[in-house]
Design an enzyme around this catalytic site. Structure first.
Site, mmCIF file in Angstrom:
data_model
loop_
_atom_site.group_PDB
_atom_site.id
_atom_site.type_symbol
_atom_site.label_atom_id
_atom_site.label_comp_id
_atom_site.label_asym_id
_atom_site.label_seq_id
_atom_site.Cartn_x
_atom_site.Cartn_y
_atom_site.Cartn_z
ATOM 1 C CD GLU A 127 -3.000 -0.868 0.095
ATOM 2 O OE1 GLU A 127 -2.622 -1.067 -1.074
ATOM 3 O OE2 GLU A 127 -4.148 -0.526 0.390
ATOM 4 C CB THR A 180 -5.090 5.913 -3.131
ATOM 5 O OG1 THR A 180 -6.091 4.963 -3.474
ATOM 6 C CG2 THR A 180 -5.100 6.091 -1.626
HETATM 7 N N1 HSE Z 1 -8.033 5.058 3.923
HETATM 8 C C1 HSE Z 1 -7.527 5.141 2.580
HETATM 9 C C2 HSE Z 1 -7.913 6.486 1.995
HETATM 10 C C3 HSE Z 1 -8.109 4.027 1.767
HETATM 11 O O1 HSE Z 1 -9.082 6.844 2.135
HETATM 12 O O2 HSE Z 1 -7.073 7.163 1.435
HETATM 13 C C4 HSE Z 1 -7.665 4.015 0.351
HETATM 14 O O3 HSE Z 1 -8.336 2.972 -0.317
#
Ligand code: HSE
Length: 299
Positions: A127, A180
């Site tokens: 990630e 993201t």
């Molecule tokens: N918590 C993360 C965000 C999840 O909202 O950026 C990304 O899938």
């Protein structure tokens, strides 16, 4: 020796729990084959369904797998085949599915040296490569199943939360890609105490609702006063979709992960399907193509 794995899609944040809450979908996900190899190192040998880097250090699966093997000080070689079904940038944990799948598969082939919760620390490294931050709210539910709370990042403390038996998710993906990293960059770095109070009240309410099988409490807690107001402007017809989900009987709705997918939670498959129809209808004649999934939350 090889294992074939289903790598589930996930809904991160679940409105109130930015970077801490996540749900595992039962019927949407990728497939992966992980195989032991006589040659040390990790190789991505096949990627089907997406245009992603095959180099180990540029692929989230490769990075997660290497982090795990380094922790084990293992020279065992592995080959990974990835069959992508979850679209990149859709907001239902595409990179997380690949990161989680790699470490889950390797763990199986090595005789399970780690528990699923312990695997989260390695999958998070994937990630970090994908979004610039090692957030765990997609990889934790993908590995542990059901609903998870990242109680703390340092030290990492992942808590499994029970899932009421009739909880279903509807996910609508307007076919635009939101990275993201970009949708994290737009977030404000500071917030007011009054907003924080509202948000942590909702997180407590959501978790309590899950434990108590209290669908009304879950519904009241599906509110995000911090992230959704900022990110929702990136998602076409967001407000209309939310209104449609509510009028079709959803418990609540919001942005799935970093978007653009919008999720709704419902009590029962029938309502979740009606909610899917209502959410879909909003995009009719809009020129925006969508993809819809209705899934039970993996118990
Ligand atoms: N918590 C993360 C965000 C999840 O909202 O950026 C990304 O899938």
């Amino acid at each position: 020796e090889a294992v074939k794995i289903f790598c589930p899609a996930t809904i991160a944040n679940v409105s109130c729990g930015f970077d801490v809450l996540g749900l595992c979908l039962d019927s949407v996900g990728d497939e992966m084959v992980v195989r032991k190899s006589d040659t040390p190192g990790v190789r991505i040998t096949k990627i089907d369904g997406a245009d992603l880097p095959m180099e180990t250090d540029k692929n989230v699966s490769g990075v997660a797998a290497v982090a795990m093997l380094e922790a084990l000080k293992s020279n065992q070689g592995f080959e990974i085949e990835i069959y992508k079904k979850i679209k990149a940038g859709s907001g239902i944990g595409s990179s997380a599915a690949s990161s989680a799948g790699a470490v889950f598969g390797i763990n199986e082939l090595l005789g399970k040296p780690f528990t699923p919760a312990e695997l989260v620390q390695f999958a998070m490294q994937g990630e970090a490569l994908a979004s610039g931050t090692a957030h765990a709210d997609n990889v934790a539910p993908a590995l542990v199943g059901g609903c998870t709370l990242v109680r703390s990042y340092t030290p990492l403390d992942v808590v499994g939360i029970p899932v009421p038996s009739e909880l279903y998710a509807t996910v609508v993906h307007p076919q635009i890609e939101v990275k993201t990293a970009d949708s994290r960059a737009v977030l404000k770095k500071n917030l007011t105490l009054s907003k924080a109070i509202q948000q942590w009240g909702n997180v407590g309410g959501f978790v309590s609702g899950m434990f108590l099988n209290d669908y009304e409490l879950i519904a009241r807690s599906l509110e995000d006063v911090i992230v959704e107001p900022v990110r929702s402007v990136l998602i076409p017809l967001f407000k209309d979709v939310k209104a449609a989900a509510a009028s079709a009987g959803a418990l609540g709705s919001g942005i799935s992960g970093s978007g653009p997918s919008i999720f709704a939670l419902s009590k029962g498959a029938e309502t979740a399907t009606k909610v899917a129809e209502a959410m879909t209808k909003v995009y009719h004649n809009s020129g925006i193509a969508i993809e819809v999934h209705v899934s039970k939350i993996n118990p």
